[in-house]
Design an enzyme around this catalytic site. Sequence first.
Site, PDB file in Angstrom:
ATOM      1  N   ASP A  35       1.254  -1.295  -0.021  1.00 35.87           N
ATOM      2  CA  ASP A  35      -0.460   0.244  -0.164  1.00 35.87           C
ATOM      3  C   ASP A  35       0.733   1.202  -0.129  1.00 35.87           C
ATOM      4  O   ASP A  35       0.296   2.579  -0.349  1.00 35.87           O
ATOM      5  CB  ASP A  35      -1.049  -0.175   0.890  1.00 35.87           C
ATOM      6  CG  ASP A  35      -2.057  -1.278   1.358  1.00 35.87           C
ATOM      7  OD1 ASP A  35      -2.264  -2.313  -0.132  1.00 35.87           O
ATOM      8  OD2 ASP A  35      -2.481  -1.018   2.604  1.00 35.87           O
ATOM      9  N   TYR A  38       1.914   1.922  -3.182  1.00 36.58           N
ATOM     10  CA  TYR A  38       0.751   2.528  -3.854  1.00 36.58           C
ATOM     11  C   TYR A  38       0.881   3.497  -3.382  1.00 36.58           C
ATOM     12  O   TYR A  38       0.076   4.788  -3.914  1.00 36.58           O
ATOM     13  CB  TYR A  38      -0.733   1.311  -3.586  1.00 36.58           C
ATOM     14  CG  TYR A  38      -1.521   2.614  -4.228  1.00 36.58           C
ATOM     15  CD1 TYR A  38      -1.947   1.780  -5.558  1.00 36.58           C
ATOM     16  CD2 TYR A  38      -2.919   2.866  -3.693  1.00 36.58           C
ATOM     17  CE1 TYR A  38      -3.421   2.425  -6.205  1.00 36.58           C
ATOM     18  CE2 TYR A  38      -3.950   3.443  -4.577  1.00 36.58           C
ATOM     19  CZ  TYR A  38      -4.235   3.126  -5.836  1.00 36.58           C
ATOM     20  OH  TYR A  38      -5.108   3.280  -6.063  1.00 36.58           O
ATOM     21  N   SER A  84     -14.546   7.803  -0.359  1.00 36.60           N
ATOM     22  CA  SER A  84     -13.725   7.340   0.310  1.00 36.60           C
ATOM     23  C   SER A  84     -13.376   8.538   0.656  1.00 36.60           C
ATOM     24  O   SER A  84     -13.615   9.363   0.925  1.00 36.60           O
ATOM     25  CB  SER A  84     -12.378   7.332  -0.800  1.00 36.60           C
ATOM     26  OG  SER A  84     -11.347   8.516  -0.628  1.00 36.60           O
ATOM     27  N   LYS A 126      -9.443   2.654  11.656  1.00 37.73           N
ATOM     28  CA  LYS A 126     -10.103   3.041  10.063  1.00 37.73           C
ATOM     29  C   LYS A 126      -9.322   0.970   9.797  1.00 37.73           C
ATOM     30  O   LYS A 126      -7.895   0.281   9.990  1.00 37.73           O
ATOM     31  CB  LYS A 126      -8.705   3.564   9.243  1.00 37.73           C
ATOM     32  CG  LYS A 126      -8.837   3.095   8.263  1.00 37.73           C
ATOM     33  CD  LYS A 126      -8.343   4.410   7.251  1.00 37.73           C
ATOM     34  CE  LYS A 126      -8.441   4.135   5.396  1.00 37.73           C
ATOM     35  NZ  LYS A 126      -8.439   3.233   4.964  1.00 37.73           N
ATOM     36  N   LYS A 300     -14.017  12.108  12.461  1.00 38.93           N
ATOM     37  CA  LYS A 300     -14.664  12.778  11.528  1.00 38.93           C
ATOM     38  C   LYS A 300     -15.940  13.510  12.755  1.00 38.93           C
ATOM     39  O   LYS A 300     -15.794  13.684  14.206  1.00 38.93           O
ATOM     40  CB  LYS A 300     -16.469  11.391  11.578  1.00 38.93           C
ATOM     41  CG  LYS A 300     -15.737  10.327  11.142  1.00 38.93           C
ATOM     42  CD  LYS A 300     -16.610   9.028  10.836  1.00 38.93           C
ATOM     43  CE  LYS A 300     -15.941   8.166  10.009  1.00 38.93           C
ATOM     44  NZ  LYS A 300     -16.970   6.667  10.236  1.00 38.93           N
ATOM     45  N   LYS A 324      -3.424   7.822   8.594  1.00 39.24           N
ATOM     46  CA  LYS A 324      -2.581   6.830   8.427  1.00 39.24           C
ATOM     47  C   LYS A 324      -1.352   6.298   9.795  1.00 39.24           C
ATOM     48  O   LYS A 324      -0.526   7.235   9.794  1.00 39.24           O
ATOM     49  CB  LYS A 324      -2.098   6.294   7.311  1.00 39.24           C
ATOM     50  CG  LYS A 324      -3.511   7.369   5.584  1.00 39.24           C
ATOM     51  CD  LYS A 324      -4.272   5.327   5.487  1.00 39.24           C
ATOM     52  CE  LYS A 324      -3.761   5.025   4.304  1.00 39.24           C
ATOM     53  NZ  LYS A 324      -3.501   4.653   3.363  1.00 39.24           N
ATOM     54  N   CYS A 448      22.867 -29.696   9.160  1.00 40.47           N
ATOM     55  CA  CYS A 448      24.238 -29.547   8.778  1.00 40.47           C
ATOM     56  C   CYS A 448      25.024 -30.739  10.267  1.00 40.47           C
ATOM     57  O   CYS A 448      23.978 -31.078  10.794  1.00 40.47           O
ATOM     58  CB  CYS A 448      25.234 -28.675   9.840  1.00 40.47           C
ATOM     59  SG  CYS A 448      26.773 -29.408  10.134  1.00 40.47           S
TER      60      CYS A 448
HETATM   61  S1  IVH Z   1     -15.594   6.129   6.704  1.00 40.38           S
HETATM   62  C1  IVH Z   1     -17.181   9.256   3.704  1.00 40.38           C
HETATM   63  N1  IVH Z   1     -14.715   4.993   9.074  1.00 40.38           N
HETATM   64  O1  IVH Z   1     -12.065   3.884   4.898  1.00 40.38           O
HETATM   65  C2  IVH Z   1     -16.776   7.922   4.983  1.00 40.38           C
HETATM   66  N2  IVH Z   1     -13.906   4.138   6.994  1.00 40.38           N
HETATM   67  O2  IVH Z   1     -10.707   5.471   2.768  1.00 40.38           O
HETATM   68  C3  IVH Z   1     -16.441   6.801   4.279  1.00 40.38           C
HETATM   69  N3  IVH Z   1     -12.740   2.898   6.546  1.00 40.38           N
HETATM   70  O3  IVH Z   1     -14.026   3.501   1.661  1.00 40.38           O
HETATM   71  C4  IVH Z   1     -16.451   6.144   5.215  1.00 40.38           C
HETATM   72  N4  IVH Z   1     -12.468   1.477   8.744  1.00 40.38           N
HETATM   73  O4  IVH Z   1     -13.478   0.753   3.640  1.00 40.38           O
HETATM   74  C5  IVH Z   1     -14.650   4.911   7.706  1.00 40.38           C
HETATM   75  N5  IVH Z   1     -13.725   3.804  10.717  1.00 40.38           N
HETATM   76  C6  IVH Z   1     -14.168   4.002   9.163  1.00 40.38           C
HETATM   77  C7  IVH Z   1     -13.035   2.921   8.284  1.00 40.38           C
HETATM   78  C8  IVH Z   1     -13.726   3.238   7.253  1.00 40.38           C
HETATM   79  C9  IVH Z   1     -11.862   1.475   7.023  1.00 40.38           C
HETATM   80  C10 IVH Z   1     -12.606   2.046   5.024  1.00 40.38           C
HETATM   81  C11 IVH Z   1     -13.593   2.206   4.013  1.00 40.38           C
HETATM   82  C12 IVH Z   1     -13.824   3.103   3.321  1.00 40.38           C
HETATM   83  C13 IVH Z   1     -11.949   3.840   3.432  1.00 40.38           C
HETATM   84  C14 IVH Z   1     -12.322   4.874   3.045  1.00 40.38           C
END
Ligand code: IVH
Length: 787
Positions: A35, A38, A84, A126, A300, A324, A448
């Site tokens: 990753d 990428y 995303s 995440k 958030k 990250k 060995c």
């Molecule tokens: S929120 C509009 N919360 O991360 C907000 N995403 O890069 C949408 N993911 O596609 C995502 N844990 O697959 C959110 N606690 C979390 C998350 C999460 C993993 C992944 C998810 C999303 C990607 C976004």
Amino acid sequence: MTDAQTAAERLAALRSEIDAHNYRYYVLDEPTVPDAEYDRLFRELQALEAEHPELVTPESPTQRVGGEALAAFGQVRHEIPMLSLGNAFEEQDLLDFDRRVREGLDLPAGDLFGGGAEVDYSCEPKLDGLAVSLLYENGVLVRGATRGDGSVGEDISANVRTVRNIPLKLHGEGWPAVLEVRGEIYMPKAGFEALNARQLESGGKPFANPRNAAAGSLRQLDPKITASRPLEFCTYGVGRCDGELPGTHIEILHAFKRWGLPISRELKRAKGVAECRAYYDDIGARRDGLAYEIDGVVFKVNAIAQQRELGFRAREPRWAIAHKFPAREELTELLDVEFQVGRTGAITPVARLKPVQVAGVTVSNATLHNMDEVARLGVMIGDTVIVRRAGDVIPQILGIIAERRPADARAVHVPEQCPVCGSAVERTQLIKRGKGRESVSEGAVYRCIGRLSCRAQLKQAIIHFVSRRAMDIDGLGDKIVEQLVDRGLVNSPADLYTLAYEQIIVLDGFADLSTRNLLAAIEHSRTPTLARFIYALGIPDVGEETAKLLARALGSLARIQVALPEVLTWLPDVGLEVAHEISHFFLDEHNRQVIARLLEHVQLQGEGELHAEFAACATLPELLGKLNIPHIAVTGAQKLADRFGSLEAIITADWLDLRQVERLTEKAARSLREFFDQPGNVERARAIEAQLRAFGMHWESERQQAAGLPLAGQTWVLTGTLESMSREQGKERLEGLGAKVAGSVSAKTTAVVAGPGAGSKLAKATELGVKVLDEEAFLAALAQLNG
Ligand code: IVH
């Protein structure tokens, strides 16, 4: 060439490379780069496009979320796109995010130390899995879909239903009539390890990481396969919703929890960016201990009204960001492969890498396990490899980037001589038994053959010998062992017992007191238990548990030393391979000498009799089973034992005798004859039987045991249902009284206990004139016998 031209070329190269990676990641579930690599390419593309906005095209990977719906599944259009998240890699990115949020909400500026008005954030891990949408209508799960490209995903309803913590119906009440929840399906680490072990065992390809395993499992056309995979779900958001929901993200998730939807246990609220930062540090410190993989945390804006006010930018919300963690996988170059010699002589390939930072630590070595692993990875010296460092585990090589192999890449070869002592290197053999013969194949491990004459093995052997769970000689650390070996003071474990004060005190780090302490510790270790001693010998594949088992079951070193592999396999959890290792070890002349010398200095404690349970576990049918005679399975062996009673009688039985055995097929009888026509087989069978007898674990001892019991020599059959106990309990009661309990009725049957529902067995008993008892009579008989 102009600047714009070079930029255009680089853009095109980056886009096609990223597109290729996207395809492998989202469609094939088989990414070829980590990753982190990428992300670097993606950021380079973003930066270049920011410099040259005129060159941005709608097909650019930056303009899409990635992923294409697989045609094999039905398509699902997401009424509300699945977006995303923007990424923060550095602290500054997070501060910038917070600043943009404040500006968007018209809040006064603040900093890491508070000040200004603080934004109310929610914090979650995440999860590293796959985003899914679950649609509930009137509380019932009606559809599950992948994110796909964000607008169109795949219909994976059947697969989603197999994920055990996804409710098929919402609990409680108050849920909106139409509710689309969003979250992550992921595979916990333990489940991932187990799945990969299964994949390897069945000759399949292991998954690169839990995310791939989760994606691969969800994209199965057969939901039964998905069901067999250890997947879990965690909710983190809402899509469509016809009805009322609370006013903050955290309250919404708590409502979801009441309705039976799993949410993260790590969900927390943070006042301001400083608390977000603390959350990031806390989860980061606990990352390795979590049961699942995460690649960061997500912040958030908690108030939904504020989220609305902030809105979206391109395909990302302005109210959320993913912070990250440093990547655990990186790319580097394999400079060389060296071979290390372990305690048992096993020669392990170790990768020497061009030093690379992985998750904050410089990595320059990685394990390659064995030559099978080298072959599986297809790795060559000079290759660009993916290294992974997770927790305290030694860094591992996950794979190679085949496209980047240089022309002068070299194959990895096992040295013909031990790199430490120059002795020959041998490939281990795998011994399997089947169809009456042993088959030998090549193992993955090279050894060995120098044993204790190899200094690498000697050092490791001594380190193991003195370790806490073995002989427990305190004060003999690795560095001291090295000195003792390097100075030629210790050439075998027994030499520890003849070390003199003058020899120790001159070693680095020793003074009078430490020397006397060490001598006392060595003295103290002279009376080990048998189990410790066996473990301390360092027999390949014999850990502490197996050593204890050997000591407890066989009771004496003398028995363990001579035990035949087949006899050892009577021990629970000892398979033929381990049994061979043990027997091999004690047959070895060099090892015998080491043991004999050790016994001049140590007195084993607690040696004694064969364990009674072990003594009673050998039976004639089992012995026949261990001989692996083709076409003689469990029932056949049982019938032969019933009929002939002894191995000798079976060996000498003639064709006619054999044909008399009830239900023994002609093929089985022929196979048996052929087997015992070979003298080697007869000898082997006799040797095993003789040893069982010598150890006192012969079936005759079983008979003797039963001889004193009231029902000894009798055969009973239970049929139909019993009211006062299960048939299994009835069987136990009878066996406790010395009877054998058989599954079928014959003229030899002593009695049949028939409950309601008895059928053919009862009929046969009546026909043969065998005594039949109903439950009442049976209970009366038991009561009388038990007194
Ligand atoms: S929120 C509009 N919360 O991360 C907000 N995403 O890069 C949408 N993911 O596609 C995502 N844990 O697959 C959110 N606690 C979390 C998350 C999460 C993993 C992944 C998810 C999303 C990607 C976004």
